[in-house]
Write a protein that holds these residues in place. Sequence first.
Motif, mmCIF file in Angstrom:
data_model
loop_
_atom_site.group_PDB
_atom_site.id
_atom_site.type_symbol
_atom_site.label_atom_id
_atom_site.label_comp_id
_atom_site.label_asym_id
_atom_site.label_seq_id
_atom_site.Cartn_x
_atom_site.Cartn_y
_atom_site.Cartn_z
ATOM 1 N N GLU A 29 8.676 32.782 -42.755
ATOM 2 C CA GLU A 29 8.313 31.596 -41.983
ATOM 3 C C GLU A 29 8.073 31.943 -40.514
ATOM 4 O OE1 GLU A 29 10.978 28.330 -42.515
ATOM 5 O OE2 GLU A 29 10.955 28.530 -44.688
ATOM 6 N N ASN A 30 8.822 32.931 -39.997
ATOM 7 C CA ASN A 30 8.717 33.311 -38.591
ATOM 8 C C ASN A 30 8.072 34.684 -38.463
ATOM 9 O OD1 ASN A 30 10.099 30.990 -37.593
ATOM 10 N ND2 ASN A 30 12.000 31.899 -38.292
ATOM 11 N N LEU A 31 6.981 34.742 -37.710
ATOM 12 C CA LEU A 31 6.342 36.024 -37.425
ATOM 13 C C LEU A 31 7.154 36.754 -36.370
ATOM 14 C CD1 LEU A 31 2.637 34.835 -37.242
ATOM 15 C CD2 LEU A 31 3.710 36.130 -39.088
ATOM 16 N N TYR A 40 -0.380 40.577 -28.137
ATOM 17 C CA TYR A 40 0.276 40.331 -29.428
ATOM 18 C C TYR A 40 -0.748 40.530 -30.538
ATOM 19 C CZ TYR A 40 2.797 38.115 -33.214
ATOM 20 O OH TYR A 40 3.424 37.877 -34.416
ATOM 21 N N PHE A 41 -0.284 41.108 -31.653
ATOM 22 C CA PHE A 41 -1.150 41.294 -32.818
ATOM 23 C C PHE A 41 -0.294 41.268 -34.076
ATOM 24 C CE2 PHE A 41 -3.314 43.762 -36.049
ATOM 25 C CZ PHE A 41 -4.586 43.215 -36.008
ATOM 26 N N SER A 42 -0.741 40.526 -35.069
ATOM 27 C CA SER A 42 -0.060 40.482 -36.363
ATOM 28 C C SER A 42 -1.114 40.224 -37.435
ATOM 29 C CB SER A 42 0.992 39.370 -36.369
ATOM 30 O OG SER A 42 1.713 39.390 -37.577
ATOM 31 N N LYS A 43 -0.901 40.802 -38.625
ATOM 32 C CA LYS A 43 -1.821 40.631 -39.754
ATOM 33 C C LYS A 43 -1.117 39.898 -40.878
ATOM 34 C CE LYS A 43 -5.243 44.224 -40.139
ATOM 35 N NZ LYS A 43 -5.637 45.462 -40.747
ATOM 36 N N ILE A 107 5.032 28.429 -31.276
ATOM 37 C CA ILE A 107 3.671 28.189 -31.737
ATOM 38 C C ILE A 107 3.669 28.053 -33.250
ATOM 39 C CG2 ILE A 107 1.348 29.171 -31.872
ATOM 40 C CD1 ILE A 107 2.029 30.762 -29.332
ATOM 41 N N LYS A 108 2.930 27.089 -33.751
ATOM 42 C CA LYS A 108 2.757 26.927 -35.196
ATOM 43 C C LYS A 108 1.386 27.453 -35.566
ATOM 44 C CE LYS A 108 4.942 23.874 -37.247
ATOM 45 N NZ LYS A 108 5.919 24.467 -38.083
ATOM 46 N N ILE A 109 1.353 28.328 -36.564
ATOM 47 C CA ILE A 109 0.103 28.906 -37.048
ATOM 48 C C ILE A 109 -0.063 28.477 -38.498
ATOM 49 C CG2 ILE A 109 -1.112 31.052 -37.575
ATOM 50 C CD1 ILE A 109 0.533 32.228 -35.181
ATOM 51 N N ILE A 110 -1.181 27.848 -38.794
ATOM 52 C CA ILE A 110 -1.434 27.350 -40.143
ATOM 53 C C ILE A 110 -2.692 28.029 -40.671
ATOM 54 C CG2 ILE A 110 -1.928 25.314 -41.544
ATOM 55 C CD1 ILE A 110 -0.446 23.710 -39.303
ATOM 56 N N ILE A 111 -2.554 28.721 -41.809
ATOM 57 C CA ILE A 111 -3.718 29.307 -42.456
ATOM 58 C C ILE A 111 -3.961 28.552 -43.753
ATOM 59 C CG2 ILE A 111 -3.430 31.587 -41.425
ATOM 60 C CD1 ILE A 111 -2.314 32.541 -44.101
ATOM 61 N N GLU A 129 2.202 27.967 -43.515
ATOM 62 C CA GLU A 129 2.540 27.757 -42.110
ATOM 63 C C GLU A 129 3.488 28.849 -41.631
ATOM 64 O OE1 GLU A 129 3.893 23.830 -41.162
ATOM 65 O OE2 GLU A 129 2.354 22.904 -42.410
ATOM 66 N N TYR A 130 3.231 29.327 -40.426
ATOM 67 C CA TYR A 130 4.079 30.320 -39.775
ATOM 68 C C TYR A 130 4.494 29.790 -38.410
ATOM 69 C CZ TYR A 130 2.445 33.812 -43.143
ATOM 70 O OH TYR A 130 2.172 34.518 -44.286
ATOM 71 N N THR A 131 5.612 30.301 -37.904
ATOM 72 C CA THR A 131 6.071 29.992 -36.558
ATOM 73 C C THR A 131 6.092 31.285 -35.760
ATOM 74 O OG1 THR A 131 7.441 28.191 -37.407
ATOM 75 C CG2 THR A 131 7.968 29.027 -35.215
ATOM 76 N N LEU A 132 5.599 31.220 -34.546
ATOM 77 C CA LEU A 132 5.599 32.365 -33.640
ATOM 78 C C LEU A 132 6.342 31.943 -32.377
ATOM 79 C CD1 LEU A 132 4.672 35.151 -32.607
ATOM 80 C CD2 LEU A 132 2.512 34.067 -31.938
#
Length: 137
Positions: A29-31, A40-43, A107-111, A129-132
């Motif tokens: 859930e959390n990056l 910042y970079f994440s895949k 930050i909320k990231i939704i793919i 959904e992810y949280t950063l």
Amino acid sequence: MRIFTTILIIITFGVSACTTPIEYIPDVENLKAATVNTPYFSKINILGGGVIGGPDGVPGYVIPDDVGVYIRNCQLPESEVEKIKPRDSNNYNCVEIYGIPTKPIEIKIIIGGSMYGNMLSSATRFKKEYTLNVTKP
């Protein structure tokens, strides 16, 4: 009895063929945390079939959208791009989160999107959904 067994096998096959298991790497859930004013970079890889995409396809969104963090589809490696020219060079089964965060915030990231169907099933929608967390240095 033989007819019952045949019908049971057909129903079992039909139900299992209609569901596409979708996996995410990382499946958390959390990056990994980000730091203000640090690149910042994440895949995120999406497994389970071909993701429907196109030149205008947006892989998701970032909330809030004014903090210097963005989302895009990954680029295919050069060796793959050479094989498919002049086709699209995006890898729709991969999403990159990148940028330089400008303020400490959650930050909320939704793919999301769809997976291509096959002969026995229709396209499958997905959403993750992810949280950063962005921290001060």
